[in-house]
Design a protein around this motif. Structure first.
Motif, PDB file in Angstrom:
ATOM      1  N   ILE A  78      35.977  33.476  41.142  1.00 12.91           N
ATOM      2  CA  ILE A  78      37.305  32.233  40.894  1.00 12.91           C
ATOM      3  C   ILE A  78      37.175  31.315  40.068  1.00 12.91           C
ATOM      4  O   ILE A  78      38.766  31.117  39.847  1.00 12.91           O
ATOM      5  CB  ILE A  78      37.209  31.891  43.237  1.00 12.91           C
ATOM      6  CG1 ILE A  78      37.711  32.808  44.292  1.00 12.91           C
ATOM      7  CG2 ILE A  78      38.347  30.926  42.880  1.00 12.91           C
ATOM      8  CD1 ILE A  78      37.219  32.870  45.669  1.00 12.91           C
ATOM      9  N   ILE A  79      35.974  30.061  39.948  1.00 10.69           N
ATOM     10  CA  ILE A  79      36.326  29.479  39.166  1.00 10.69           C
ATOM     11  C   ILE A  79      36.629  30.233  37.798  1.00 10.69           C
ATOM     12  O   ILE A  79      38.205  29.031  37.492  1.00 10.69           O
ATOM     13  CB  ILE A  79      34.351  29.403  39.422  1.00 10.69           C
ATOM     14  CG1 ILE A  79      34.154  28.411  40.348  1.00 10.69           C
ATOM     15  CG2 ILE A  79      34.582  27.870  38.035  1.00 10.69           C
ATOM     16  CD1 ILE A  79      33.143  28.308  40.438  1.00 10.69           C
ATOM     17  N   VAL A 130      25.211  32.374  35.803  1.00  7.04           N
ATOM     18  CA  VAL A 130      24.605  33.476  35.412  1.00  7.04           C
ATOM     19  C   VAL A 130      26.535  34.642  36.601  1.00  7.04           C
ATOM     20  O   VAL A 130      26.586  35.341  35.365  1.00  7.04           O
ATOM     21  CB  VAL A 130      23.638  34.639  35.780  1.00  7.04           C
ATOM     22  CG1 VAL A 130      23.670  34.444  37.011  1.00  7.04           C
ATOM     23  CG2 VAL A 130      23.345  35.454  34.956  1.00  7.04           C
ATOM     24  N   GLY A 131      27.021  33.827  37.568  1.00  8.75           N
ATOM     25  CA  GLY A 131      27.993  34.681  38.124  1.00  8.75           C
ATOM     26  C   GLY A 131      29.302  34.127  37.199  1.00  8.75           C
ATOM     27  O   GLY A 131      30.042  35.305  36.247  1.00  8.75           O
ATOM     28  N   ILE A 132      29.013  33.430  36.750  1.00 10.91           N
ATOM     29  CA  ILE A 132      30.467  32.397  35.854  1.00 10.91           C
ATOM     30  C   ILE A 132      30.040  33.461  34.658  1.00 10.91           C
ATOM     31  O   ILE A 132      31.491  33.976  33.860  1.00 10.91           O
ATOM     32  CB  ILE A 132      30.454  31.423  35.741  1.00 10.91           C
ATOM     33  CG1 ILE A 132      30.929  30.478  36.708  1.00 10.91           C
ATOM     34  CG2 ILE A 132      31.688  30.951  35.120  1.00 10.91           C
ATOM     35  CD1 ILE A 132      30.837  29.105  36.747  1.00 10.91           C
ATOM     36  N   LYS A 189      40.833  30.737  50.485  1.00 10.70           N
ATOM     37  CA  LYS A 189      41.506  31.934  50.195  1.00 10.70           C
ATOM     38  C   LYS A 189      41.554  32.687  49.848  1.00 10.70           C
ATOM     39  O   LYS A 189      41.275  34.511  49.785  1.00 10.70           O
ATOM     40  CB  LYS A 189      43.177  31.977  50.606  1.00 10.70           C
ATOM     41  CG  LYS A 189      43.177  30.521  52.088  1.00 10.70           C
ATOM     42  CD  LYS A 189      43.098  31.651  52.831  1.00 10.70           C
ATOM     43  CE  LYS A 189      43.632  30.741  54.436  1.00 10.70           C
ATOM     44  NZ  LYS A 189      42.961  31.664  55.885  1.00 10.70           N
ATOM     45  N   ARG A 190      40.845  32.643  48.502  1.00 12.25           N
ATOM     46  CA  ARG A 190      40.702  33.374  47.442  1.00 12.25           C
ATOM     47  C   ARG A 190      38.815  34.371  47.737  1.00 12.25           C
ATOM     48  O   ARG A 190      38.665  35.363  47.548  1.00 12.25           O
ATOM     49  CB  ARG A 190      40.742  33.023  45.758  1.00 12.25           C
ATOM     50  CG  ARG A 190      41.813  32.732  45.908  1.00 12.25           C
ATOM     51  CD  ARG A 190      41.845  32.309  44.556  1.00 12.25           C
ATOM     52  NE  ARG A 190      42.118  33.264  43.313  1.00 12.25           N
ATOM     53  CZ  ARG A 190      41.795  33.445  41.780  1.00 12.25           C
ATOM     54  NH1 ARG A 190      41.386  32.781  41.502  1.00 12.25           N
ATOM     55  NH2 ARG A 190      41.755  34.289  41.135  1.00 12.25           N
ATOM     56  N   VAL A 191      38.798  33.092  48.125  1.00 10.71           N
ATOM     57  CA  VAL A 191      36.794  34.630  48.301  1.00 10.71           C
ATOM     58  C   VAL A 191      37.324  34.839  49.936  1.00 10.71           C
ATOM     59  O   VAL A 191      36.599  35.766  49.547  1.00 10.71           O
ATOM     60  CB  VAL A 191      36.085  32.955  49.192  1.00 10.71           C
ATOM     61  CG1 VAL A 191      34.992  33.276  49.637  1.00 10.71           C
ATOM     62  CG2 VAL A 191      35.490  31.731  47.657  1.00 10.71           C
ATOM     63  N   GLN A 192      37.755  34.457  50.829  1.00 10.48           N
ATOM     64  CA  GLN A 192      38.377  36.069  51.803  1.00 10.48           C
ATOM     65  C   GLN A 192      38.638  37.216  50.927  1.00 10.48           C
ATOM     66  O   GLN A 192      38.438  37.777  51.225  1.00 10.48           O
ATOM     67  CB  GLN A 192      39.161  34.687  52.869  1.00 10.48           C
ATOM     68  CG  GLN A 192      38.776  34.186  53.562  1.00 10.48           C
ATOM     69  CD  GLN A 192      39.708  33.439  54.658  1.00 10.48           C
ATOM     70  OE1 GLN A 192      39.939  32.758  54.551  1.00 10.48           O
ATOM     71  NE2 GLN A 192      39.323  33.759  55.408  1.00 10.48           N
ATOM     72  N   LEU A 193      40.044  36.955  50.400  1.00 13.59           N
ATOM     73  CA  LEU A 193      40.040  38.245  48.969  1.00 13.59           C
ATOM     74  C   LEU A 193      39.546  38.614  48.663  1.00 13.59           C
ATOM     75  O   LEU A 193      39.826  39.676  48.676  1.00 13.59           O
ATOM     76  CB  LEU A 193      41.647  37.403  48.960  1.00 13.59           C
ATOM     77  CG  LEU A 193      42.876  36.564  49.298  1.00 13.59           C
ATOM     78  CD1 LEU A 193      44.150  36.066  48.353  1.00 13.59           C
ATOM     79  CD2 LEU A 193      43.820  37.723  50.513  1.00 13.59           C
TER      80      LEU A 193
END
Length: 310
Positions: free
Chosen positions: A141-142, A213-215, A110-114
């Motif tokens: 999100i992580i 790199v994203g985190i 759900k947080r991915v969608q948000l």
């Protein structure tokens, strides 16, 4: 960020309560306007004031809808099933996601969608697909998984480049010596985050590792939330941890310099880079990180309110 939310249902209720509070305030204004213009019309005997009152109420309703459009979109997310193809992307690429139980995976989804309805993810001279978008969202999100209501308020867009880039955002033949794989925007790009597509994919290769790199870049955004990118994320930690944390940074930097640590040497650049580098390791390979760096693991667990090794 202090709201206790452990399930997708909790998160839905949180946003519903925010929306209801905003709607009640708007209704209060509407009723106040109707009463005011009704009284004015009654005592002045000017019926046109009734129409003026209805017009003002309509303007308030339109303003409320536009101002809270994000709330409407958020609530719609909880009625929208998570795409099966997106779940396959997370299961294939994210070790963190795979280690969550079913209930927590649903919250993550759900947080991915948000995230994706609230932030733009765009390619710069490169095509991006759902895989890239989902992995960008997962990166955000992580490090904030224990704080589901946090949505990076100062971030508007994530720009994905086809390769590494320079400090002037140059790519290809005109690029200078810099080989930047991720960057938090500044000056006129203050609300942007930049990522190299190959580096993003490399960090989400479905295997445990030390680099992501994203985190890394989203941790910089968290670090900057208090106004300073200084390696001490006050929003994530009680001030009581600040001095022990700074002591650990100094100690581990010395170990890195002397070749007695497996942490990426880029961590010795400064305190902010140290936080981002060890956070990559903490989330991407928590069991090994805990075994080799128990003190760092313990304090990062307190920072992020999560123990990914369990």
């Amino acid at each position: 960020m202090s709201t206790t939310i452990t399930t997708a249902e909790d998160l839905k209720n949180y946003y519903q309560n925010l929306f209801r509070s905003a709607r009640v305030r708007a209704i209060g204004w509407e009723l106040g306007v109707m009463i005011l213009f009704g009284l004015l019309a009654y005592f002045s005997h000017k019926t046109v004031l009734y129409l003026a009152g209805f017009l003002v109420v309509g303007i308030i309703a339109i303003f409320h809808r536009r101002y809270h459009n994000k709330s409407y979109k958020r609530l719609a997310v909880f009625k929208t099933p998570f795409p099966a193809a997106w779940r396959q992307i997370l299961e294939k690429h994210s070790v963190f996601f795979k280690n969550l139980d079913g209930q927590k995976q649903t919250l993550f989804e759900k947080r991915v969608q948000l995230f994706l309805i609230g932030k733009r993810v765009e390619g710069i001279d490169t095509e991006i697909d759902d895989e890239i978008r989902v992995l960008v969202a997962a990166s955000s999100i992580i490090p904030t998984f224990a704080f589901p209501a946090f949505d990076y308020p100062d971030l508007n867009e994530v720009l994905v480049y086809p390769a590494s880039f320079s400090e002037k955002f140059e790519i290809g033949a005109h690029k200078h010596d810099e080989n930047i794989e991720g960057m938090v925007g500044n000056r006129y790009m203050n609300h942007s985050l930049l990522l190299s597509k190959p580096a993003l994919l490399s960090g989400f290769n479905g295997r445990k590792g030390e680099n992501n790199v994203g985190i890394h870049e989203f941790v910089h955004l968290l670090d900057r939330e208090d106004g300073d990118t200084d390696g001490v994320p006050e929003r994530l930690a009680d001030n009581a941890y600040a001095l022990p944390w700074l002591h650990l940074i100094k100690k581990e930097m010395q170990n890195i310099r002397s070749g007695e640590s497996d942490i990426n040497p880029y961590a010795i650049t400064n305190n902010a880079e140290f936080l981002a580098v060890v956070s990559e390791y903490f989330f991407n390979n928590p069991e090994e990180f805990q075994r080799k760096h128990p003190e760092l693991y313990e304090i990062l667990s307190k920072f992020y309110h999560i123990e990914p090794a369990f």
